[in-house]
Design a protein around this motif. Structure first.
Motif, mmCIF file in Angstrom:
data_model
loop_
_atom_site.group_PDB
_atom_site.id
_atom_site.type_symbol
_atom_site.label_atom_id
_atom_site.label_comp_id
_atom_site.label_asym_id
_atom_site.label_seq_id
_atom_site.Cartn_x
_atom_site.Cartn_y
_atom_site.Cartn_z
ATOM 1 N N LEU A 32 22.508 5.074 20.529
ATOM 2 C CA LEU A 32 21.928 6.222 19.742
ATOM 3 C C LEU A 32 20.584 6.324 20.394
ATOM 4 O O LEU A 32 19.802 7.291 19.721
ATOM 5 N N GLY A 33 20.293 5.636 21.395
ATOM 6 C CA GLY A 33 18.806 5.895 22.028
ATOM 7 C C GLY A 33 17.633 5.195 21.571
ATOM 8 O O GLY A 33 16.623 5.608 21.786
ATOM 9 N N GLY A 34 17.849 4.130 20.694
ATOM 10 C CA GLY A 34 16.712 3.471 20.045
ATOM 11 C C GLY A 34 16.160 2.594 21.007
ATOM 12 O O GLY A 34 16.661 2.309 22.034
ATOM 13 N N THR A 35 14.905 2.036 20.744
ATOM 14 C CA THR A 35 13.841 1.363 21.669
ATOM 15 C C THR A 35 14.708 -0.258 21.471
ATOM 16 O O THR A 35 15.435 -0.798 20.670
ATOM 17 N N PRO A 36 14.265 -1.096 22.471
ATOM 18 C CA PRO A 36 14.654 -2.671 22.495
ATOM 19 C C PRO A 36 14.230 -3.033 21.180
ATOM 20 O O PRO A 36 14.928 -3.844 20.653
ATOM 21 N N ALA A 37 12.988 -2.675 20.694
ATOM 22 C CA ALA A 37 12.621 -3.362 19.507
ATOM 23 C C ALA A 37 13.401 -2.969 18.364
ATOM 24 O O ALA A 37 13.599 -3.836 17.546
ATOM 25 N N GLN A 38 13.950 -1.889 18.132
ATOM 26 C CA GLN A 38 14.575 -1.461 17.120
ATOM 27 C C GLN A 38 16.013 -1.981 17.203
ATOM 28 O O GLN A 38 16.814 -2.265 16.150
ATOM 29 N N VAL A 39 16.524 -2.359 18.453
ATOM 30 C CA VAL A 39 17.878 -3.086 18.458
ATOM 31 C C VAL A 39 17.477 -4.588 17.995
ATOM 32 O O VAL A 39 18.425 -5.007 16.960
ATOM 33 N N GLY A 40 16.159 -5.279 18.170
ATOM 34 C CA GLY A 40 16.111 -6.648 17.546
ATOM 35 C C GLY A 40 16.250 -6.360 15.806
ATOM 36 O O GLY A 40 16.509 -7.312 15.207
ATOM 37 N N THR A 41 15.443 -5.214 15.687
ATOM 38 C CA THR A 41 15.162 -5.040 14.128
ATOM 39 C C THR A 41 16.489 -4.955 13.341
ATOM 40 O O THR A 41 16.909 -5.504 12.325
ATOM 41 N N ALA A 42 17.499 -4.079 14.005
ATOM 42 C CA ALA A 42 18.749 -4.092 13.391
ATOM 43 C C ALA A 42 19.521 -5.292 13.424
ATOM 44 O O ALA A 42 20.210 -5.685 12.341
ATOM 45 N N VAL A 43 19.519 -6.192 14.231
ATOM 46 C CA VAL A 43 20.147 -7.498 14.277
ATOM 47 C C VAL A 43 19.584 -8.268 13.151
ATOM 48 O O VAL A 43 20.226 -9.157 12.156
ATOM 49 N N ALA A 44 18.199 -8.402 12.986
ATOM 50 C CA ALA A 44 17.675 -9.122 11.897
ATOM 51 C C ALA A 44 17.970 -8.965 10.568
ATOM 52 O O ALA A 44 18.158 -9.423 9.758
ATOM 53 N N ILE A 45 17.924 -7.361 10.363
ATOM 54 C CA ILE A 45 18.214 -6.912 9.029
ATOM 55 C C ILE A 45 19.725 -7.183 8.613
ATOM 56 O O ILE A 45 19.836 -7.412 7.338
ATOM 57 N N VAL A 46 20.593 -7.301 9.646
ATOM 58 C CA VAL A 46 22.018 -7.693 9.156
ATOM 59 C C VAL A 46 21.848 -9.129 8.962
ATOM 60 O O VAL A 46 22.437 -9.345 7.690
ATOM 61 N N PHE A 47 21.263 -10.056 9.392
ATOM 62 C CA PHE A 47 21.088 -11.262 9.003
ATOM 63 C C PHE A 47 20.829 -11.588 7.810
ATOM 64 O O PHE A 47 21.105 -12.559 6.934
ATOM 65 N N LYS A 48 19.687 -10.901 7.411
ATOM 66 C CA LYS A 48 19.052 -11.060 5.975
ATOM 67 C C LYS A 48 19.702 -10.580 4.932
ATOM 68 O O LYS A 48 19.921 -10.955 3.736
ATOM 69 N N ASN A 49 20.826 -9.596 5.294
ATOM 70 C CA ASN A 49 21.635 -9.016 4.144
ATOM 71 C C ASN A 49 22.852 -9.778 4.002
ATOM 72 O O ASN A 49 23.682 -9.926 2.922
ATOM 73 N N VAL A 50 23.410 -10.627 5.266
ATOM 74 C CA VAL A 50 24.536 -11.409 4.923
ATOM 75 C C VAL A 50 24.520 -12.763 4.937
ATOM 76 O O VAL A 50 25.417 -13.735 4.791
ATOM 77 N N LEU A 51 23.167 -13.413 4.994
ATOM 78 C CA LEU A 51 22.757 -14.972 4.791
ATOM 79 C C LEU A 51 23.529 -15.601 3.905
ATOM 80 O O LEU A 51 23.356 -15.170 2.654
ATOM 81 N N GLY A 52 24.208 -16.655 3.913
ATOM 82 C CA GLY A 52 24.812 -17.467 3.144
ATOM 83 C C GLY A 52 26.302 -16.926 2.832
ATOM 84 O O GLY A 52 26.935 -17.558 2.197
ATOM 85 N N LEU A 53 26.887 -15.885 3.646
ATOM 86 C CA LEU A 53 28.102 -15.466 3.241
ATOM 87 C C LEU A 53 29.180 -16.589 3.545
ATOM 88 O O LEU A 53 29.298 -16.973 4.837
ATOM 89 N N VAL A 54 30.175 -17.167 2.611
ATOM 90 C CA VAL A 54 30.886 -18.124 3.041
ATOM 91 C C VAL A 54 32.120 -17.928 3.599
ATOM 92 O O VAL A 54 32.577 -16.682 3.700
ATOM 93 N N CYS A 55 32.875 -18.677 4.248
ATOM 94 C CA CYS A 55 34.140 -18.623 4.581
ATOM 95 C C CYS A 55 35.342 -19.115 3.796
ATOM 96 O O CYS A 55 35.359 -20.536 3.876
ATOM 97 N N ASP A 56 36.258 -18.341 3.048
ATOM 98 C CA ASP A 56 36.985 -18.888 2.090
ATOM 99 C C ASP A 56 38.293 -18.048 2.175
ATOM 100 O O ASP A 56 38.786 -17.827 1.146
ATOM 101 N N PRO A 57 38.905 -18.358 3.215
ATOM 102 C CA PRO A 57 40.223 -17.497 3.288
ATOM 103 C C PRO A 57 41.272 -18.059 2.244
ATOM 104 O O PRO A 57 41.432 -19.469 2.433
ATOM 105 N N VAL A 58 42.077 -17.260 1.484
ATOM 106 C CA VAL A 58 43.218 -17.743 0.807
ATOM 107 C C VAL A 58 44.176 -18.448 1.515
ATOM 108 O O VAL A 58 44.832 -17.795 2.725
#
Length: 297
Positions: free
Chosen positions: A190-216
């Protein structure tokens, strides 16, 4: 000599220094590493995108898994969205991302052909984001192919610095990594800068940190398929924030390293063993017992 660790931060800094879009920089990088032409590299990305698109289509037919535990939800959500009483809490882009991600997850559970992006259990996130953006933002096939180069490159960094396996790092390493890859690629497409790409990656991991793998029952179905849809939303959220100019106090590399640290600290029961989390709920345990008893007959 110890091999130098891949660094998304370094790629971002170098691309910025040369005033290159990150997709262009990473195309050049991967062409050198793979000793191939740009045409060959993008052609390979197009092949993967075609498989992803067919996976979406197959999932939307309402396929069910061999276990009978999951299936039909992507089709059900699509039909509900076309009805008069649908709540419509999500916008069209977000809703389609969830539908497509769910469709690919159901295709995978039904033993259909998918692209492990980065794993089979997380295979719906990238297609969900990519094909929703293609539909609603009029992105070209070449733009998607370039985006897939960015996504794959982010995945390489995560794989080397941390893990892409639920058995090693929990679902944060699978669906979380897929969301980070999709978010970074979305910003780039969508035309973002390289720095904005890195920001998006960091935000995701801050939001999913600790998500466990628990398949039934150890099957890549519950809660895996719905997590694909949820993580597609996390990717869109992170991309939206980054493109709006919102930064991240924690850098991409540090966020990835934090994910590894958390994954290393997770107990074995929460890393793909079906020993904890949702897999340990009474309903899940009872279903697994009945399922395996029937399979043994």
């Amino acid at each position: 000599m110890k091999k130098e660790m891949l660094s998304l931060n370094s790629w971002i800094e170098e691309a910025s220094r040369w005033q290159q879009p990150l997709d262009e920089f990473l195309l050049d990088y991967n062409m050198r590493e793979m000793e191939c032409s740009q045409e060959d590299l993008l052609a390979k990305m197009q092949e993967m995108l075609q498989v992803m698109e067919k996976s979406v289509e197959h999932g939307l037919t309402g396929v069910r898994s061999h276990s009978g535990l999951t299936g039909g939800d992507a089709k059900r959500l699509t039909e509900a969205a076309g009805g008069g009483k649908f709540a419509g809490l999500l916008g069209d882009k977000a809703l389609d991302a969830v539908i497509y991600a769910t469709a690919v997850g159901e295709c995978n559970a039904a033993m259909g052909r998918i692209v492990a992006a980065p794993t089979a259990g997380a295979s719906g996130v990238l297609p969900g984001v990519f094909f929703s953006l293609k539909k609603h933002c009029n992105l070209s096939d070449e733009t998607l192919a370039r985006g897939l180069v960015v996504a794959g490159s982010i995945g390489m960094v995560i794989g080397q610095r941390a893990s892409l396996a639920g058995a090693t790092g929990g679902c944060q390493a699978e669906c979380g990594s897929a969301a980070a890859m999709a978010a970074g690629a979305a910003v780039s497409m969508l035309g973002g800068t390289p720095a904005q790409v890195g920001t998006a990656v960091a935000i995701v991991f801050k939001n999913v940190l600790g998500l466990v793998c628990d398949p039934v029952a150890g099957l890549v179905e519950v809660p895996c398929i719905k997590r694909n849809g949820a993580c597609a939303l996390q990717a869109l959220l992170a991309a939206e924030l980054a493109l709006a100019g919102i930064g991240s106090f924690i850098s991409a590399d540090e966020a990835i390293d934090a994910m590894k640290s958390v994954g290393d600290s997770l107990p074995c029961a929460l890393k793909e063993t079906a020993g904890g989390g949702m897999a340990a709920c009474p309903t899940a345990v009872a279903w697994a017992k009945a399922y395996f008893a029937k399979s043994a007959q």
